[in-house]
Scaffold this active site. Structure first.
Site, PDB file in Angstrom:
ATOM      1  N   ALA A  67       0.880  -1.172   0.000  1.00 48.55           N
ATOM      2  CA  ALA A  67       0.000   0.000   0.000  1.00 48.55           C
ATOM      3  C   ALA A  67       0.917   1.221   0.000  1.00 48.55           C
ATOM      4  O   ALA A  67       2.101   1.122   0.338  1.00 48.55           O
ATOM      5  CB  ALA A  67      -0.878  -0.021   1.244  1.00 48.55           C
ATOM      6  N   GLY A 112       0.785  -5.039   0.681  1.00 47.33           N
ATOM      7  CA  GLY A 112      -0.355  -5.135  -0.232  1.00 47.33           C
ATOM      8  C   GLY A 112      -0.009  -5.837  -1.542  1.00 47.33           C
ATOM      9  O   GLY A 112      -0.902  -6.340  -2.233  1.00 47.33           O
ATOM     10  N   GLU A 115      -0.357  -9.404  -0.748  1.00 48.44           N
ATOM     11  CA  GLU A 115      -1.810  -9.596  -0.561  1.00 48.44           C
ATOM     12  C   GLU A 115      -2.544  -9.646  -1.903  1.00 48.44           C
ATOM     13  O   GLU A 115      -3.444 -10.462  -2.109  1.00 48.44           O
ATOM     14  CB  GLU A 115      -2.357  -8.479   0.335  1.00 48.44           C
ATOM     15  N   GLU A 135       4.686  -5.109   7.218  1.00 46.14           N
ATOM     16  CA  GLU A 135       3.906  -4.056   7.892  1.00 46.14           C
ATOM     17  C   GLU A 135       4.368  -3.776   9.321  1.00 46.14           C
ATOM     18  O   GLU A 135       4.357  -2.634   9.766  1.00 46.14           O
ATOM     19  CB  GLU A 135       2.412  -4.420   7.906  1.00 46.14           C
TER      20      GLU A 135
HETATM   21  N1  CAA Z   1       4.631   3.272  -0.746  1.00 49.09           N
HETATM   22  C1  CAA Z   1       5.031   4.446  -1.252  1.00 49.09           C
HETATM   23  N2  CAA Z   1       6.204   4.627  -1.880  1.00 49.09           N
HETATM   24  C2  CAA Z   1       7.018   3.568  -1.977  1.00 49.09           C
HETATM   25  C3  CAA Z   1       6.679   2.310  -1.466  1.00 49.09           C
HETATM   26  C4  CAA Z   1       5.406   2.183  -0.834  1.00 49.09           C
HETATM   27  N3  CAA Z   1       4.961   1.011  -0.344  1.00 49.09           N
HETATM   28  N4  CAA Z   1       7.702   1.449  -1.686  1.00 49.09           N
HETATM   29  C5  CAA Z   1       8.632   2.157  -2.346  1.00 49.09           C
HETATM   30  N5  CAA Z   1       8.241   3.436  -2.510  1.00 49.09           N
HETATM   31  C6  CAA Z   1       8.954   4.524  -3.169  1.00 49.09           C
HETATM   32  C7  CAA Z   1      10.129   5.008  -2.304  1.00 49.09           C
HETATM   33  O1  CAA Z   1       9.657   5.909  -1.316  1.00 49.09           O
HETATM   34  C8  CAA Z   1      11.002   5.628  -3.350  1.00 49.09           C
HETATM   35  O2  CAA Z   1      10.460   6.899  -3.660  1.00 49.09           O
HETATM   36  P1  CAA Z   1      11.462   8.182  -3.856  1.00 49.09           P
HETATM   37  O3  CAA Z   1      12.309   7.805  -5.040  1.00 49.09           O
HETATM   38  O4  CAA Z   1      10.496   9.299  -4.134  1.00 49.09           O
HETATM   39  O5  CAA Z   1      12.237   8.310  -2.605  1.00 49.09           O
HETATM   40  C9  CAA Z   1      10.802   4.756  -4.568  1.00 49.09           C
HETATM   41  O6  CAA Z   1       9.574   4.043  -4.345  1.00 49.09           O
HETATM   42  C10 CAA Z   1      11.911   3.723  -4.742  1.00 49.09           C
HETATM   43  O7  CAA Z   1      12.027   3.010  -3.528  1.00 49.09           O
HETATM   44  P2  CAA Z   1      13.422   2.836  -2.749  1.00 49.09           P
HETATM   45  O8  CAA Z   1      14.327   3.978  -3.031  1.00 49.09           O
HETATM   46  O9  CAA Z   1      13.104   2.536  -1.323  1.00 49.09           O
HETATM   47  O10 CAA Z   1      13.995   1.543  -3.506  1.00 49.09           O
HETATM   48  P3  CAA Z   1      14.993   0.459  -2.908  1.00 49.09           P
HETATM   49  O11 CAA Z   1      15.410  -0.391  -4.060  1.00 49.09           O
HETATM   50  O12 CAA Z   1      16.050   1.092  -2.097  1.00 49.09           O
HETATM   51  O13 CAA Z   1      14.101  -0.442  -1.905  1.00 49.09           O
HETATM   52  C11 CAA Z   1      12.124  -1.664  -1.230  1.00 49.09           C
HETATM   53  C12 CAA Z   1      13.040  -1.219  -2.400  1.00 49.09           C
HETATM   54  C13 CAA Z   1      12.875  -2.654  -0.347  1.00 49.09           C
HETATM   55  C14 CAA Z   1      10.920  -2.346  -1.860  1.00 49.09           C
HETATM   56  C15 CAA Z   1      11.708  -0.426  -0.415  1.00 49.09           C
HETATM   57  O14 CAA Z   1      11.216   0.566  -1.294  1.00 49.09           O
HETATM   58  C16 CAA Z   1      10.650  -0.697   0.607  1.00 49.09           C
HETATM   59  O15 CAA Z   1      10.945  -1.267   1.648  1.00 49.09           O
HETATM   60  N6  CAA Z   1       9.402  -0.273   0.325  1.00 49.09           N
HETATM   61  C17 CAA Z   1       8.311  -0.375   1.290  1.00 49.09           C
HETATM   62  C18 CAA Z   1       7.767  -1.774   1.346  1.00 49.09           C
HETATM   63  C19 CAA Z   1       6.681  -1.872   2.399  1.00 49.09           C
HETATM   64  O16 CAA Z   1       6.898  -1.633   3.562  1.00 49.09           O
HETATM   65  N7  CAA Z   1       5.487  -2.268   1.963  1.00 49.09           N
HETATM   66  C20 CAA Z   1       4.361  -2.469   2.854  1.00 49.09           C
HETATM   67  C21 CAA Z   1       3.502  -1.264   2.881  1.00 49.09           C
HETATM   68  S1  CAA Z   1       2.284  -1.398   4.151  1.00 49.09           S
HETATM   69  C22 CAA Z   1       0.980  -2.240   3.462  1.00 49.09           C
HETATM   70  O17 CAA Z   1       1.055  -2.745   2.369  1.00 49.09           O
HETATM   71  C23 CAA Z   1      -0.236  -2.293   4.360  1.00 49.09           C
HETATM   72  C24 CAA Z   1      -1.337  -3.146   3.885  1.00 49.09           C
HETATM   73  O18 CAA Z   1      -1.306  -4.363   3.939  1.00 49.09           O
HETATM   74  C25 CAA Z   1      -2.599  -2.547   3.486  1.00 49.09           C
END
Ligand code: CAA
Length: 261
Positions: A67, A112, A115, A135
């Protein structure tokens, strides 16, 4: 011009290919994307020209990285319930979609993203795919059905291990625990997904729909109730033109020509 801001939609024969297209945010599901996916699946529900759907992520890096964390940051209790309800409704719509939905997991499938993949019927993964429910690292829990579908897919212990640790796993481990059904090289993933969709699409459509329903609904009820459901659906396929055509074609030693009724 596409009617969607965050989806690329194309058809390949009778296969609908849906790409989540927010590469700059690793295809994270913001509310607009959830709403667009909901609209897309609702609009194709009664469209029998489509035999199978493939869901994948745009670009090479991500399927869906979760998400959208920017939106999650502003949630309170009541808007949190609202967001989970919208995401869960979408996942249930995909699970209940009358034709099969294949996830082609081409990269990060986190939160998500895992999911969404789990709401699909079959998960084909690229060797570069990474799955996880991270999460808890954000002080959250899965909200789009992850606590429920992951335990049903991989068992209680593995689901607890993955969800409580927030640990990310690669495609080989996802395959080992039954989260990914097949693993392919990144180059062959889409081709394999389309071939599987076409193979399924060549079978009796009424049978495919009712087999999917029998398995998915059956998992939510006791074994005797699931068998009752199978019996009723077996009766329905026996009353279909497709069953007459399929059995007759076998006996006549020719290829069946199914009509989907
Ligand atoms: N939401 C919003 N933006 C996201 C994102 C997310 N879930 N995942 C990545 N991005 C964005 C980053 O903020 C970044 O944006 P900027 O360039 O503007 O800074 C861009 O995508 C590239 O990401 P990274 O620079 O972080 O890329 P990376 O290769 O270094 O890392 C990654 C990749 C390990 C996937 C890392 O991006 C990450 O950990 N992302 C978050 C994953 C996460 O926690 N997902 C769960 C969300 S909670 C959820 O899903 C709740 C639910 O069940 C409803």
């Amino acid at each position: 011009m596409s009617e969607y801001n965050n989806l690329l939609v194309e058809t390949k024969g009778a296969v609908l290919i849906v790409r989540i297209n927010r590469e700059r945010a690793l295809n994270a599901l913001n509310l607009e994307t959830v709403a667009e996916l909901q609209q897309l699946f609702d609009s194709y529900r009664d469209n029998n020209s489509i035999v199978c759907v493939i869901v994948t992520g745009a670009g090479e890096k991500a399927f869906v990285a979760g998400a959208d964390i920017k939106e999650l940051a502003d949630l309170d209790s009541s808007s949190g319930v609202d967001l989970a309800a919208k995401g869960q409704h979408l996942m249930m719509t995909i699970q209940d979609f009358p034709r099969p939905v294949i996830a082609a997991v081409n990269g990060f499938a986190l939160g998500g993203g895992t999911e969404l993949a789990m709401a699909c019927d079959i998960r084909l993964a690229s060797e570069k795919a990474k799955f996880g429910q991270p999460e808890v690292s954000l002080g959250l829990i899965p909200g789009y059905g992850g606590t429920q579908r992951l335990s049903r897919l991989v068992g209680r212990g593995k689901a607890l291990q993955l969800i409580l640790s927030g640990e990310m796993i690669g495609a080989a481990e996802a395959y080992r625990i039954g989260l990914a059904d097949e693993v392919y090289s990144p180059e062959e993933l889409m081709d394999k997904a389309v071939k599987l969709a076409e193979l399924i699409g060549s079978k009796g459509p009424v049978a495919v729909t009712l087999a999917k329903e029998s398995i998915n609904r059956g998992l939510d009820v006791s074994l005797p109730k699931g068998c009752d459901l199978e019996k009723a659906n077996f009766g329905s396929v026996c009353g279909s033109e497709d069953k007459n055509e399929g059995t007759r074609a076998f006996l006549d030693k020719r290829k069946a020509e199914f009509k989907g009724r």
